[in-house]
Design an enzyme around this catalytic site. Structure first.
Site, short mmCIF file in Angstrom:
data_model
loop_
_atom_site.label_atom_id
_atom_site.label_comp_id
_atom_site.label_asym_id
_atom_site.label_seq_id
_atom_site.Cartn_x
_atom_site.Cartn_y
_atom_site.Cartn_z
CB SER A 161 -0.53 5.51 -7.28
OG SER A 161 -0.80 6.39 -7.61
CE1 TYR A 212 0.83 5.33 -1.93
CE2 TYR A 212 0.25 6.71 -3.74
CZ TYR A 212 0.04 5.49 -3.23
OH TYR A 212 -1.05 5.43 -4.23
N1 NAP Z 1 -7.04 5.51 -3.69
C1 NAP Z 1 -5.96 6.27 -3.60
O1 NAP Z 1 -6.41 6.95 -4.73
C2 NAP Z 1 -5.27 5.35 -5.19
C3 NAP Z 1 -4.83 5.66 -6.58
C4 NAP Z 1 -3.75 5.57 -6.86
C5 NAP Z 1 -3.35 3.80 -5.76
N2 NAP Z 1 -4.03 3.27 -5.24
C6 NAP Z 1 -3.41 2.14 -4.48
O2 NAP Z 1 -4.64 1.51 -4.68
C7 NAP Z 1 -4.27 0.55 -3.08
C8 NAP Z 1 -5.75 0.45 -2.11
O3 NAP Z 1 -6.08 1.54 -1.54
P1 NAP Z 1 -7.55 1.85 -1.63
O4 NAP Z 1 -7.69 3.40 -1.91
O5 NAP Z 1 -8.22 0.66 -1.47
O6 NAP Z 1 -7.00 2.64 0.66
P2 NAP Z 1 -7.73 2.03 1.34
O7 NAP Z 1 -8.90 1.99 1.44
O8 NAP Z 1 -7.32 3.46 3.02
O9 NAP Z 1 -6.71 0.38 1.87
C9 NAP Z 1 -5.55 0.08 2.22
C10 NAP Z 1 -5.96 -0.69 2.85
O10 NAP Z 1 -4.26 -1.47 3.30
C11 NAP Z 1 -4.03 -1.60 4.69
N3 NAP Z 1 -3.58 -1.87 5.57
C12 NAP Z 1 -2.38 -0.52 5.28
N4 NAP Z 1 -1.52 -1.05 6.19
C13 NAP Z 1 -1.78 -1.90 6.50
C14 NAP Z 1 -0.54 -2.76 7.06
N5 NAP Z 1 0.59 -2.59 7.79
N6 NAP Z 1 -0.84 -4.02 7.12
C15 NAP Z 1 -1.95 -4.64 6.43
N7 NAP Z 1 -2.98 -3.95 5.32
C16 NAP Z 1 -2.21 -2.35 6.06
C17 NAP Z 1 -5.40 -0.79 5.25
O11 NAP Z 1 -5.95 -0.77 6.92
P3 NAP Z 1 -6.14 0.28 7.56
O12 NAP Z 1 -7.49 0.79 7.27
O13 NAP Z 1 -6.79 -0.84 8.89
O14 NAP Z 1 -4.71 1.06 8.02
C18 NAP Z 1 -6.44 -0.55 4.19
O15 NAP Z 1 -7.31 -1.71 4.46
C19 NAP Z 1 -3.19 0.71 -2.28
O16 NAP Z 1 -1.94 0.14 -2.04
C20 NAP Z 1 -3.19 2.20 -3.37
O17 NAP Z 1 -1.71 3.09 -2.74
C21 NAP Z 1 -5.27 4.03 -4.63
#
Ligand code: NAP
Length: 264
Positions: free
Chosen positions: A137, A150
């Site tokens: 990120s 985070y």
């Molecule tokens: N969205 C943003 O603003 C953003 C910005 C920069 C970087 N990112 C990065 O991009 C990545 C994906 O983010 P996203 O926006 O797609 O978020 P998201 O929609 O919340 O997806 C994250 C996924 O990871 C799963 N997860 C969490 N804990 C877990 C565990 N213990 N074991 C297995 N799976 C687990 C979640 O499952 P549950 O929902 O069941 O917990 C969810 O399905 C992350 O690493 C995030 O830090 C996101």
């Protein structure tokens, strides 16, 4: 690296970015092991995808990561690409942060990626081929107030990626670190979205971010920062962190109100 016919482990596949990425990788002819905690959503994501296997698992423990790595090897045989995308976030004043949540963020965002890599790297080294893609990120380069756990996890992931990239320099295994700015997914809860509106935070769509991830895989990029001017702020923060402290102070006063609110 070409995506067609590659065996890819994708964690966080049930999430906002993961779902879109799974579909686009499948469209490009990849064979997928889709990993996430949420089995029900994973099965929905896998519906209609060619060559995909679902692996429900908990990446917050060493045993969970080992089980996922073992299942991925059974599902795919050789793993060509590991995409560490699973993650979670918390937006709180640090004095109010729940200790379990804080630990879980480090366990999944940092140690989960390190453990899976550690489990799958020996086979890649034996074949002298592979890609490890860590999704960090912008918060992994500019630490933000009220996102301390985070930010720490993503700083750690960036450090891990850089160290491993250098360690594997003389091999055909490449390590990539991708740093999106905010993305419109469920990771950003209601309080974060309201804070984002109040502070005029830029947000990308998952489709946009996935397009950048695919481009980075195609061209074997080493580090990609998604979004301008955030990518410039990363450089400014590196050279002039005190200036950034001052610039962010006004924004942080607004953000604090939302960080102090109850609920999600
Ligand atoms: N969205 C943003 O603003 C953003 C910005 C920069 C970087 N990112 C990065 O991009 C990545 C994906 O983010 P996203 O926006 O797609 O978020 P998201 O929609 O919340 O997806 C994250 C996924 O990871 C799963 N997860 C969490 N804990 C877990 C565990 N213990 N074991 C297995 N799976 C687990 C979640 O499952 P549950 O929902 O069941 O917990 C969810 O399905 C992350 O690493 C995030 O830090 C996101």
């Amino acid at each position: 690296m070409k995506i067609r016919n590659k065996n890819i482990v994708l964690t966080g596949a049930a999430g906002g970015i993961g779902r879109e990425l799974a579909h686009r990788l499948s469209d490009r002819g990849a064979r997928l092991a889709l990993v996430d905690a949420n089995e029900k959503v994973l099965n929905e994501v896998a519906k209609g995808l060619k060559h995909s296997k679902v692996i429900a698992g908990d990446l917050s423990t060493a045993e969970g990561c080992q089980a996922v790595a073992d299942a991925a090897k059974v599902a795919l045989g050789e793993v060509d690409i590991l995409i560490n995308l699973a993650g979670l976030m918390s937006f709180r004043c640090f004095e109010d942060e729940d200790i379990d949540t804080m630990e879980r963020i480090i366990q999944v965002n940092l140690l989960g990626a390190m453990r899976l890599t550690r489990n799958l790297l020996p086979d890649m080294l034996e074949r002298d081929a592979g890609r490890i893609i860590n999704v960090g990120s912008v918060f992994g380069s500019i630490a933000f107030a009220y996102f301390a756990a985070y930010s720490a996890s993503k700083f750690g992931l960036r450090g891990f990626s850089e160290a491993l990239r250098r360690e594997l320099y003389d091999t055909n295994i490449k390590v990539m670190y991708l740093a999106p700015r905010a993305v419109k997914t469920a990771l950003n809860t209601g309080r974060i979205m309201r804070m984002g509106e109040a502070t005029k935070m830029n947000m990308d769509t998952p489709e946009h971010v996935v397009g950048k991830i695919l481009k980075a895989i195609d061209s074997d990029s080493k580090e990609v920062y998604i979004g301008f001017p955030e990518s410039l702020f990363v450089q400014i923060n590196l050279r002039f962190p005190r200036l950034v402290d001052k610039v962010l102070a006004a924004q942080n006063r607004i953000a604090k109100k939302f960080a102090k609110e109850d609920g999600n």
